[in-house]
Motif scaffolding. Structure first.
Motif, mmCIF file in Angstrom:
data_model
loop_
_atom_site.group_PDB
_atom_site.id
_atom_site.type_symbol
_atom_site.label_atom_id
_atom_site.label_comp_id
_atom_site.label_asym_id
_atom_site.label_seq_id
_atom_site.Cartn_x
_atom_site.Cartn_y
_atom_site.Cartn_z
ATOM 1 N N MET A 1 58.092 71.202 43.839
ATOM 2 C CA MET A 1 56.465 70.165 44.069
ATOM 3 C C MET A 1 57.244 68.942 45.151
ATOM 4 N N THR A 2 56.433 68.882 46.351
ATOM 5 C CA THR A 2 56.884 68.175 46.860
ATOM 6 C C THR A 2 55.964 66.881 46.979
ATOM 7 N N LEU A 3 55.951 65.421 46.535
ATOM 8 C CA LEU A 3 55.291 64.447 46.464
ATOM 9 C C LEU A 3 55.257 63.723 47.340
ATOM 10 N N SER A 4 53.664 63.908 47.367
ATOM 11 C CA SER A 4 53.208 63.707 49.159
ATOM 12 C C SER A 4 52.478 61.386 48.203
ATOM 13 N N PHE A 5 53.426 60.847 49.315
ATOM 14 C CA PHE A 5 52.614 59.112 48.615
ATOM 15 C C PHE A 5 51.228 59.427 48.576
ATOM 16 N N PRO A 6 50.800 59.413 50.159
ATOM 17 C CA PRO A 6 50.123 59.040 50.387
ATOM 18 C C PRO A 6 48.339 60.002 49.304
ATOM 19 N N THR A 7 49.054 60.721 48.357
ATOM 20 C CA THR A 7 48.000 61.984 47.573
ATOM 21 C C THR A 7 47.971 61.001 46.503
ATOM 22 N N PHE A 8 49.580 60.760 45.845
ATOM 23 C CA PHE A 8 49.698 60.253 45.054
ATOM 24 C C PHE A 8 49.185 58.862 44.494
ATOM 25 N N SER A 9 49.784 57.637 45.657
ATOM 26 C CA SER A 9 48.426 56.830 45.940
ATOM 27 C C SER A 9 47.152 56.635 45.934
ATOM 28 N N ALA A 10 46.261 57.997 46.039
ATOM 29 C CA ALA A 10 44.768 58.109 45.652
ATOM 30 C C ALA A 10 44.052 58.282 44.695
ATOM 31 N N GLY A 11 45.715 58.788 43.650
ATOM 32 C CA GLY A 11 45.090 59.309 42.549
ATOM 33 C C GLY A 11 45.612 58.216 41.441
ATOM 34 N N MET A 12 46.054 57.270 41.864
ATOM 35 C CA MET A 12 46.492 56.019 41.322
ATOM 36 C C MET A 12 44.900 55.406 41.771
ATOM 37 N N LEU A 13 44.970 54.975 42.257
ATOM 38 C CA LEU A 13 43.909 54.253 43.019
ATOM 39 C C LEU A 13 42.207 54.758 42.332
ATOM 40 N N LEU A 14 42.266 55.804 42.597
ATOM 41 C CA LEU A 14 40.705 56.472 42.035
ATOM 42 C C LEU A 14 41.123 56.342 40.513
ATOM 43 N N SER A 15 42.463 56.424 39.480
ATOM 44 C CA SER A 15 42.357 56.191 38.319
ATOM 45 C C SER A 15 41.632 54.187 37.770
ATOM 46 N N MET A 16 42.741 54.107 38.639
ATOM 47 C CA MET A 16 42.516 52.673 37.601
ATOM 48 C C MET A 16 41.079 52.535 38.509
ATOM 49 N N SER A 17 40.215 52.451 39.240
ATOM 50 C CA SER A 17 39.371 52.158 39.424
ATOM 51 C C SER A 17 37.948 52.739 38.950
ATOM 52 N N LEU A 18 38.503 53.605 38.190
ATOM 53 C CA LEU A 18 37.717 54.272 37.254
ATOM 54 C C LEU A 18 37.520 53.945 35.766
ATOM 55 N N ILE A 19 38.937 53.170 35.534
ATOM 56 C CA ILE A 19 39.277 52.923 33.584
ATOM 57 C C ILE A 19 39.283 50.961 33.905
ATOM 58 N N MET A 20 38.750 50.588 35.276
ATOM 59 C CA MET A 20 39.122 49.129 35.239
ATOM 60 C C MET A 20 37.494 48.483 34.615
ATOM 61 N N ALA A 21 36.655 49.135 34.243
ATOM 62 C CA ALA A 21 35.373 49.013 34.295
ATOM 63 C C ALA A 21 35.817 48.257 32.310
ATOM 64 N N ILE A 22 35.076 46.961 31.843
ATOM 65 C CA ILE A 22 35.630 46.581 30.450
ATOM 66 C C ILE A 22 34.426 47.974 29.507
ATOM 67 N N GLY A 23 34.888 49.116 29.157
ATOM 68 C CA GLY A 23 34.498 49.963 28.187
ATOM 69 C C GLY A 23 35.296 49.933 27.118
ATOM 70 N N PRO A 24 34.810 50.757 25.573
ATOM 71 C CA PRO A 24 35.005 50.174 24.478
ATOM 72 C C PRO A 24 36.436 51.158 24.511
ATOM 73 N N GLN A 25 37.217 51.693 24.841
ATOM 74 C CA GLN A 25 38.819 51.477 25.601
ATOM 75 C C GLN A 25 39.127 50.308 25.650
ATOM 76 N N ASN A 26 39.377 50.120 26.642
ATOM 77 C CA ASN A 26 39.405 47.982 27.325
ATOM 78 C C ASN A 26 39.620 47.964 26.001
#
Length: 213
Positions: free
Chosen positions: A1-26
């Motif tokens: 598996m070859t790591l692609s920085f743009p693909t890795f960054s896209a996954g990280m940004l999407l994850s953080m944008s979804l989780i940042m809302a102050i929901g029950p878990q946070n």
């Protein structure tokens, strides 16, 4: 598996944008941090649970087309019940505010301090907020899993980025809660926090109920 920085960054940004809302878990992580009770254990459990859900979405649910209606309905029902009970507990604390025990640095203990949670209780609570939270399933297993399909062979790299984003977020949130916990220890602040948590939990439960109809 070859790591692609743009693909890795896209996954990280999407994850953080979804989780940042102050929901029950946070909100739960924040409360454990402000109380200074098993904060990093709670952070670790929440992060591991998110990684498991992201892996399930990227490697499995995305290929199957998402959650079935029956499974999603069962998760929503369990989440509504859990949020309703937790909101009631927060409302009771709002009516009878309590502050956590003062830190060892102060050499004093608040007379109205609640009983500290055990490590087992901390783990079970963190798991409940992670697994019995339909938003967590939709954000991680479904949305991130579905988004990973757009990257084809790079979907695993996308998933790794999303998992990294979740870990970074919970560590930062835990550090902020720990820092605030050393400075906030008044009945008024804790009453406001518990009132806000109760309203948020009940509001989320009500919104989830409407999604069933």
């Amino acid at each position: 598996m070859t790591l692609s920085f743009p693909t890795f960054s896209a996954g990280m940004l999407l994850s953080m944008s979804l989780i940042m809302a102050i929901g029950p878990q946070n909100a739960h992580v924040l409360r454990m941090g402000l109380q200074r009770q098993h904060l990093w254990l709670t952070v670790a459990v929440c992060a591991v649970a998110d990684i498991a859900l992201i892996s399930l979405g990227v490697l499995g649910l995305a290929q199957l087309g998402g959650l079935s209606d029956k499974l999603l309905g069962a998760l929503v029902g369990a989440g509504v019940l859990f949020l309703g009970v937790y909101g009631w507990q927060a409302f009771q604390r709002f009516l009878k505010p309590q502050t956590p025990a003062a830190s060892a640095d102060d050499g004093a203990t608040q007379p109205c301090a609640p009983a500290p949670a055990t490590p087992r209780q901390a783990v079970l609570s963190a798991l409940a907020f992670s697994v019995l939270n339909p938003h967590a399933w939709l954000d991680t297993a479904v949305l991130i899993g579905s988004a990973s399909l757009a990257y084809g062979q790079g979907s695993t790299t996308f998933g790794l980025g999303a998992a990294a984003g979740s870990v970074v977020w919970f560590v930062v949130l835990g550090a902020a809660a720990f820092w605030l916990g050393r400075r906030l220890n008044s009945l008024r602040i804790w009453r406001l926090l518990d009132g806000a948590v109760a309203l948020m939990m009940w509001g989320t439960a009500a919104w989830l109920l409407t999604s069933l109809f």
